[in-house]
Design a protein around this motif. Structure first.
Motif, PDB file in Angstrom:
ATOM      1  N   GLY A   1       0.042  13.603   3.856  1.00 40.59           N
ATOM      2  CA  GLY A   1      -1.307  13.516   3.552  1.00 40.59           C
ATOM      3  C   GLY A   1      -0.936  12.371   2.422  1.00 40.59           C
ATOM      4  O   GLY A   1      -1.918  11.332   2.377  1.00 40.59           O
ATOM      5  N   ASN A   2      -0.013  12.261   1.720  1.00 47.51           N
ATOM      6  CA  ASN A   2       0.174  11.210   0.842  1.00 47.51           C
ATOM      7  C   ASN A   2       0.560   9.817   1.193  1.00 47.51           C
ATOM      8  O   ASN A   2       0.676   8.643   0.715  1.00 47.51           O
ATOM      9  CB  ASN A   2       1.607  11.669  -0.318  1.00 47.51           C
ATOM     10  CG  ASN A   2       1.100  12.616  -1.168  1.00 47.51           C
ATOM     11  OD1 ASN A   2      -0.323  12.877  -1.567  1.00 47.51           O
ATOM     12  ND2 ASN A   2       2.204  13.213  -1.623  1.00 47.51           N
ATOM     13  N   ARG A   3       0.723   9.855   2.587  1.00 45.56           N
ATOM     14  CA  ARG A   3       0.732   8.373   3.407  1.00 45.56           C
ATOM     15  C   ARG A   3      -0.271   7.584   2.904  1.00 45.56           C
ATOM     16  O   ARG A   3      -0.203   6.403   2.716  1.00 45.56           O
ATOM     17  CB  ARG A   3       1.119   8.868   5.026  1.00 45.56           C
ATOM     18  CG  ARG A   3       2.245   9.331   5.123  1.00 45.56           C
ATOM     19  CD  ARG A   3       3.523   8.313   4.970  1.00 45.56           C
ATOM     20  NE  ARG A   3       3.420   7.021   5.423  1.00 45.56           N
ATOM     21  CZ  ARG A   3       3.767   6.424   6.788  1.00 45.56           C
ATOM     22  NH1 ARG A   3       4.483   7.501   7.341  1.00 45.56           N
ATOM     23  NH2 ARG A   3       3.692   5.185   7.048  1.00 45.56           N
ATOM     24  N   VAL A   4      -1.550   8.264   2.882  1.00 43.21           N
ATOM     25  CA  VAL A   4      -2.748   7.317   2.627  1.00 43.21           C
ATOM     26  C   VAL A   4      -2.651   6.774   1.086  1.00 43.21           C
ATOM     27  O   VAL A   4      -2.961   5.478   1.118  1.00 43.21           O
ATOM     28  CB  VAL A   4      -4.064   8.195   2.591  1.00 43.21           C
ATOM     29  CG1 VAL A   4      -5.313   7.486   2.123  1.00 43.21           C
ATOM     30  CG2 VAL A   4      -4.355   8.918   3.977  1.00 43.21           C
ATOM     31  N   TRP A   5      -2.189   7.433   0.243  1.00 43.47           N
ATOM     32  CA  TRP A   5      -2.216   6.970  -0.965  1.00 43.47           C
ATOM     33  C   TRP A   5      -1.085   5.763  -1.348  1.00 43.47           C
ATOM     34  O   TRP A   5      -1.231   5.120  -2.129  1.00 43.47           O
ATOM     35  CB  TRP A   5      -2.038   8.004  -2.077  1.00 43.47           C
ATOM     36  CG  TRP A   5      -2.941   9.218  -1.502  1.00 43.47           C
ATOM     37  CD1 TRP A   5      -2.743  10.490  -1.122  1.00 43.47           C
ATOM     38  CD2 TRP A   5      -4.402   9.119  -1.416  1.00 43.47           C
ATOM     39  NE1 TRP A   5      -3.566  11.264  -0.851  1.00 43.47           N
ATOM     40  CE2 TRP A   5      -4.833  10.430  -0.962  1.00 43.47           C
ATOM     41  CE3 TRP A   5      -5.342   8.017  -1.743  1.00 43.47           C
ATOM     42  CZ2 TRP A   5      -6.139  10.822  -0.530  1.00 43.47           C
ATOM     43  CZ3 TRP A   5      -6.734   8.385  -1.239  1.00 43.47           C
ATOM     44  CH2 TRP A   5      -7.110   9.797  -0.567  1.00 43.47           C
ATOM     45  N   ALA A   6       0.108   6.009  -0.916  1.00 41.10           N
ATOM     46  CA  ALA A   6       1.098   5.212  -0.684  1.00 41.10           C
ATOM     47  C   ALA A   6       0.453   3.773  -0.308  1.00 41.10           C
ATOM     48  O   ALA A   6       0.628   2.826  -0.617  1.00 41.10           O
ATOM     49  CB  ALA A   6       2.443   5.610   0.248  1.00 41.10           C
ATOM     50  N   ALA A   7      -0.073   3.908   1.205  1.00 40.50           N
ATOM     51  CA  ALA A   7      -0.426   2.672   1.686  1.00 40.50           C
ATOM     52  C   ALA A   7      -1.675   2.058   0.841  1.00 40.50           C
ATOM     53  O   ALA A   7      -1.700   0.769   0.571  1.00 40.50           O
ATOM     54  CB  ALA A   7      -1.046   2.940   3.051  1.00 40.50           C
ATOM     55  N   GLN A   8      -2.641   2.923   0.229  1.00 40.78           N
ATOM     56  CA  GLN A   8      -3.687   2.269  -0.564  1.00 40.78           C
ATOM     57  C   GLN A   8      -3.020   1.585  -1.738  1.00 40.78           C
ATOM     58  O   GLN A   8      -3.534   0.559  -2.296  1.00 40.78           O
ATOM     59  CB  GLN A   8      -4.359   3.614  -0.962  1.00 40.78           C
ATOM     60  CG  GLN A   8      -5.870   2.925  -1.415  1.00 40.78           C
ATOM     61  CD  GLN A   8      -7.012   4.152  -1.472  1.00 40.78           C
ATOM     62  OE1 GLN A   8      -6.981   5.179  -0.579  1.00 40.78           O
ATOM     63  NE2 GLN A   8      -7.745   4.047  -2.443  1.00 40.78           N
ATOM     64  N   SER A   9      -1.932   2.277  -2.437  1.00 39.26           N
ATOM     65  CA  SER A   9      -1.431   1.542  -3.749  1.00 39.26           C
ATOM     66  C   SER A   9      -0.655   0.043  -3.227  1.00 39.26           C
ATOM     67  O   SER A   9      -0.748  -0.907  -3.743  1.00 39.26           O
ATOM     68  CB  SER A   9      -0.345   2.668  -4.324  1.00 39.26           C
ATOM     69  OG  SER A   9       0.133   2.207  -5.351  1.00 39.26           O
TER      70      SER A   9
END
Ligand code: CP
Length: 316
Positions: free
Chosen positions: A299-307
């Motif tokens: 799930g944290n893949r989204v926030w890494a990419a967004q950052s």
């Protein structure tokens, strides 16, 4: 600004904090990418990387277009001076500048062939996109590294570790039926080394040593049982041999992480980048236990990419 490895990052902690802010407030940057278009080029399959990067781009107000180059595009040529009288149809020198006209950012997934170590470790494909596209390039996993995955892994450790000391993180080799790249292991070792906020131990069978350029901050122990003692996190991953390049040298099922192995740890949380071969790399009992945080990690893949994407947009 490109995002190919940890060397493209000035401040890992700032990138992690920004990712966790986006997790708390996904649309905080929804105006940042307005009017911008991102191209996601896949030369190999994906579930998490493709969809999480699309979601991240949408959260920032960008339009994302996916192009499955391997299935839908012309066969690309990467060799300088090639006489193109074979199966390749279009040279990267011609294709990449065109793609650079269509998109503000280009993201590329390109796996190694695992036939020739020098060729794979030269990172020819991603380097040529950087050379010819004239827009920022983001790696969605290249021949040797998977930086968005590694940033995700650090975000996941940061948000779950409650101690005040450094966590002990063990990256353990696991069996697999196919020869896999070293990318995830190389990249994780490189990022955790640069981060400096965890003690990293790598354990693998004899002759599975990774390229020492990536592991210089890690302790390497070939006894898995010894390595797992007091671990706070166990990151399970297979890779094929780096020295006997691309070969499978061990199929010992004793390296699979099961409950008995997990009992050696400090009630460790279990990480895996997914997709995972159940009951080959990791047992059902571990994957289905509260110790496993692989879904949270994915799930944290989204926030890494967004950052990462928001940093690139700000730098444009
Ligand atoms: N972890 C990871 O990169 O998953 P995908 O191959 O599904 O993108």
């Amino acid at each position: 600004m490109n995002f190919i490895s940890v060397n493209d990052v000035d401040n890992i902690n700032a990138l992690v904090e920004q990712a966790l802010k986006y997790k708390a407030d996904p649309f905080a940057g929804k105006e940042l990418g307005a009017g911008k278009r991102i191209g996601l080029l896949f030369l190999n399959p994906s579930l998490r990387t493709r969809l999480s990067t699309q979601v991240a781009a949408a959260n920032l107000g960008m339009e994302a277009i996916v192009f499955n180059v391997d299935k839908e595009g012309w066969a690309l040529e990467f060799e300088e001076g090639a006489i193109m009288n074979g199966t390749t149809v279009e040279h990267i020198k011609d294709a990449a500048p065109v793609l650079g006209q269509y998109f503000d950012i280009l993201c590329i997934r390109t796996f190694p062939l695992l036939l020739n170590r020098e060729a794979d470790y030269a990172e020819t494909v991603i380097s040529q996109f950087i050379k010819y596209a004239a827009v920022p390039i983001v790696s969605l996993e290249s021949a040797t590294l998977h930086p968005l995955q590694s940033l995700t892994d650090i975000i996941t450790i940061k948000e779950t570790f409650k101690g005040t000391r450094k966590p002990k993180v063990v990256l353990t080799w696991a069996p697999h039926v196919k020869a896999l790249p070293q990318c995830v292991a190389n990249s994780f070792a490189q990022w955790v080394g640069a981060w400096g906020a965890a003690d990293l131990v790598i354990t693998h069978p004899e002759r599975y040593e990774l390229d020492s350029a990536f592991t210089k901050h890690a302790t390497i122990i070939t006894s898995q049982d010894e390595a797992l003692q007091n671990a706070d996190y166990v990151y399970v991953k297979n890779w094929s041999s780096y020295h006997d390049y691309g070969k499978i040298l061990c199929s010992d099922a004793g390296w699979m992480l099961d409950h008995k192995k997990l009992a050696l740890t400090n009630d460790a949380k279990v990480l895996h980048c997914l997709p995972v071969r159940r009951n080959v790399e990791l047992s059902d009992e571990v994957l289905d236990s509260p110790n496993s945080i692989v879904t949270q990690q994915a799930g944290n893949r989204v926030w890494a990419a967004q950052s990462v994407l928001s940093e690139i947009i700000k730098s444009m």
